[in-house]
Design a protein around this motif. Sequence first.
Motif, PDB file in Angstrom:
ATOM      1  N   LEU A 201      36.758 -19.715   4.499  1.00  0.00           N
ATOM      2  CA  LEU A 201      36.882 -18.830   3.295  1.00  0.00           C
ATOM      3  C   LEU A 201      37.034 -18.846   2.331  1.00  0.00           C
ATOM      4  CD1 LEU A 201      34.086 -16.332   5.490  1.00  0.00           C
ATOM      5  CD2 LEU A 201      33.491 -18.710   4.731  1.00  0.00           C
ATOM      6  N   THR A 202      36.169 -18.819   1.369  1.00  0.00           N
ATOM      7  CA  THR A 202      36.562 -18.692  -0.588  1.00  0.00           C
ATOM      8  C   THR A 202      36.471 -16.854  -0.812  1.00  0.00           C
ATOM      9  OG1 THR A 202      34.712 -19.469  -1.613  1.00  0.00           O
ATOM     10  CG2 THR A 202      37.099 -20.758  -0.445  1.00  0.00           C
ATOM     11  N   PRO A 203      36.822 -16.665  -1.807  1.00  0.00           N
ATOM     12  CA  PRO A 203      36.588 -15.400  -2.115  1.00  0.00           C
ATOM     13  C   PRO A 203      34.741 -15.084  -2.667  1.00  0.00           C
ATOM     14  CG  PRO A 203      38.738 -15.868  -3.033  1.00  0.00           C
ATOM     15  CD  PRO A 203      38.111 -16.993  -2.558  1.00  0.00           C
ATOM     16  N   ALA A 204      34.785 -16.443  -3.467  1.00  0.00           N
ATOM     17  CA  ALA A 204      33.277 -16.377  -3.455  1.00  0.00           C
ATOM     18  C   ALA A 204      32.245 -16.594  -2.104  1.00  0.00           C
ATOM     19  CB  ALA A 204      33.094 -17.680  -4.293  1.00  0.00           C
ATOM     20  N   ASP A 205      33.006 -17.299  -0.921  1.00  0.00           N
ATOM     21  CA  ASP A 205      32.199 -16.703  -0.014  1.00  0.00           C
ATOM     22  C   ASP A 205      31.533 -15.671   0.421  1.00  0.00           C
ATOM     23  OD1 ASP A 205      31.512 -19.904   0.707  1.00  0.00           O
ATOM     24  OD2 ASP A 205      33.500 -19.645   1.345  1.00  0.00           O
ATOM     25  N   ILE A 206      33.068 -15.100   0.491  1.00  0.00           N
ATOM     26  CA  ILE A 206      32.906 -13.279   1.173  1.00  0.00           C
ATOM     27  C   ILE A 206      32.287 -12.780  -0.228  1.00  0.00           C
ATOM     28  CG2 ILE A 206      34.174 -10.988   1.133  1.00  0.00           C
ATOM     29  CD1 ILE A 206      35.328 -13.280   2.765  1.00  0.00           C
ATOM     30  N   ALA A 207      32.160 -12.818  -1.741  1.00  0.00           N
ATOM     31  CA  ALA A 207      31.362 -12.432  -2.500  1.00  0.00           C
ATOM     32  C   ALA A 207      29.646 -12.583  -2.098  1.00  0.00           C
ATOM     33  CB  ALA A 207      31.689 -12.808  -3.434  1.00  0.00           C
ATOM     34  N   MET A 208      29.360 -13.859  -1.568  1.00  0.00           N
ATOM     35  CA  MET A 208      28.294 -14.241  -0.656  1.00  0.00           C
ATOM     36  C   MET A 208      28.274 -13.395   0.146  1.00  0.00           C
ATOM     37  SD  MET A 208      25.330 -15.277  -2.230  1.00  0.00           S
ATOM     38  CE  MET A 208      25.316 -16.891  -3.123  1.00  0.00           C
TER      39      MET A 208
END
Length: 135
Positions: free
Chosen positions: A29-36
């Motif tokens: 997972l990427t930081p963008a995935d975590i934010a989503m």
Amino acid sequence: MTRLGWIAGSVVLACCAACAGSPPADRDLTPADIAMGKVLYDSNGCAACHGRDGRGDGPLAPTLNPPPRDFMKADSFTKPRTVVEIAELIARGTPSKPTPMPAFAHLDLETRRRLAGYVLSIGGGPAASTTRRDP
């Protein structure tokens, strides 16, 4: 080009676009995935029980026995503790009595993975950015 050719071409393009939008389930997972995951947490009603900040203090929490998990506590997840395991738990729910967590099997795997990554990130969990099991 014949009408059948146009239709076949359109179907192929639609399938390619759908596949391109769905990353592999075993990727990190990427930081963008975590934010989503935070957006998904808010939009799927998780806060109703687990609270806005994941402390287990949502508006429904006082009516639940056992109380909802407090994701801020390091010992909140003895098992499951990886993105994969938590995504599976989200899909099947928990059988706690008398108030179980409902299953969210209607959410696709990528959505559940992002939710799991966000939940782990709340408490600073080491698996928050990965799908692999911790050593």
